[in-house]
Design an enzyme around this catalytic site. Sequence first.
Site, PDB file in Angstrom:
ATOM      1  N   GLU A 174      35.609   2.003  49.922  1.00  0.00           N
ATOM      2  CA  GLU A 174      34.748   2.950  51.027  1.00  0.00           C
ATOM      3  C   GLU A 174      34.472   4.053  50.101  1.00  0.00           C
ATOM      4  OE1 GLU A 174      36.242   3.077  54.886  1.00  0.00           O
ATOM      5  OE2 GLU A 174      35.611   1.032  55.174  1.00  0.00           O
ATOM      6  N   GLU A 293      36.744  -6.077  54.605  1.00  0.00           N
ATOM      7  CA  GLU A 293      37.361  -5.708  56.026  1.00  0.00           C
ATOM      8  C   GLU A 293      36.535  -6.108  57.015  1.00  0.00           C
ATOM      9  OE1 GLU A 293      38.324  -1.601  56.183  1.00  0.00           O
ATOM     10  OE2 GLU A 293      39.333  -1.600  54.219  1.00  0.00           O
TER      11      GLU A 293
END
Length: 498
Positions: A174, A293
């Site tokens: 991220e 995720e």
Amino acid sequence: MPFQARIYMDANRKLGEISPLLFGGFAEHLGRCIYGGIYDPASPHADENGFRTDVMQALRELNFSIIRYPGGNFVSGYNWRDGVGPRDQRPRRRELAWQSIETNQFGTNEFIQFCRKLGAEPMMGLNFGTGSIQDAADLVEYCNAPVGTKYADLRASHGFREPHNVRYWCLGNEMDGHWQIGHLEAEDYAKKAREAAKMMKWHDSNIKLVLCGSSGPGMPTYPDWDRITLEICWEQVDYLSMHYYAGNPHNDTASYLAMAVQFENHVDTLAAVLRYVKAKLRSKHDVFLSWDEWNVWYKNHVSQGGWTEAPHLLEEIYNLEDALVVAQWMNVFLRKCSVVKIACLAQIVNVIAPILTTADKILKQSTFYPFMLFRRFAGGSSLDVLVQCPKYETKQFGDVPLLDVSACLDESGRQAVFAVNRSQTDPAVVELVWQSGAPSVLDEVHQVAGTDPKAANSFEQPNVVTAQKLPPVPVSDARAVVELPPLSFTVMAASGSG
């Protein structure tokens, strides 16, 4: 009132091969996922490695094919060298991502042992925040090189002479997010990832690399981040990561049960970006999607540990509607299997997880059961099913079909149909019609269902939402009729064709 529906299946209409790596998990140094979850030497259930045997047994039921580690936001401040070598020499650190104390008693080698015990592929995340491209390359050498050089010899001195042969590696986590330690702009991240990838693959040309994609479709840079980073790194990487967490914060169950629309749109957008970049670069190389995720997460946002060890963070309680959303998510994996090749449920124990622990007990949450059933029955080729059923109105997605369905067939003739009835009130009378490849009987039928979408398991009442085995369903003249109750997920499987 029951509604009528029909599902057409044709063994010749295949969407693609279902990658076994779609049934993966994620374990981060966050809260009690590692300490008190996977690893707890003080537990009465601990084995010789400190792994909790009761947790391991439950994880074996889920049978994760791949497990991503060690983060997550954690990895962007993690020095992998802290977690190897004699435990009494490993440093205690202030862990900034979750404001917790990291003891480093569980690290790379313990994770590899954990994966080997479960039969799962390890998927290593790399620090692209405070870490350097040299750190990334050094960890590949530590894990995968034969003895005879610095980091391979260091691994051997830690008791692991043979290489770990870790195949899957994530180039950061991220990095588009302002919350990330060492956040970078797209071009800066991509250049760093490209140069790290070169070094890593020079150490081991067999590894597969996951480029850090957008952390979610709500990011202002989505999907430009994905396009820019792919254009710079295309030839060096094999997968693009995607992350998403679903929730029902406004208590709009009708829309929540239609979240598969959002999931498919997310995949379709990024699949289009992949096609665009490949065409722009005139490349013959393919890059696929790694949804590394994914989960339901919206009730528990306690994410700061107050500088304590293994604090209780993000310990979500899952209910029936959450389980039905998880089932639909996995339907999407099957329907989009031509481009989605890896998926990791985030996470596997305690932290937004299907399993919760106390000091001496475990609890299987509602979401445990759809994952278990998909893992048991999904494989081979995904079939392009045609579903005819009424629609219902949602605030978020407009009119949506009442049934969400996927199906699969493998070379042995084993096949399965996975169906969610989104209706909160009405059963579905479903006629299954085989246009080819009909079985003689659906001999494995399992169902997760209930009347209350908010029903959840607890340590006091652990069996409120579970999977129930139902009687076989006969197939006659390539047709079968089943009734699916409202708020249900049903698996109908046949061991071979008739």
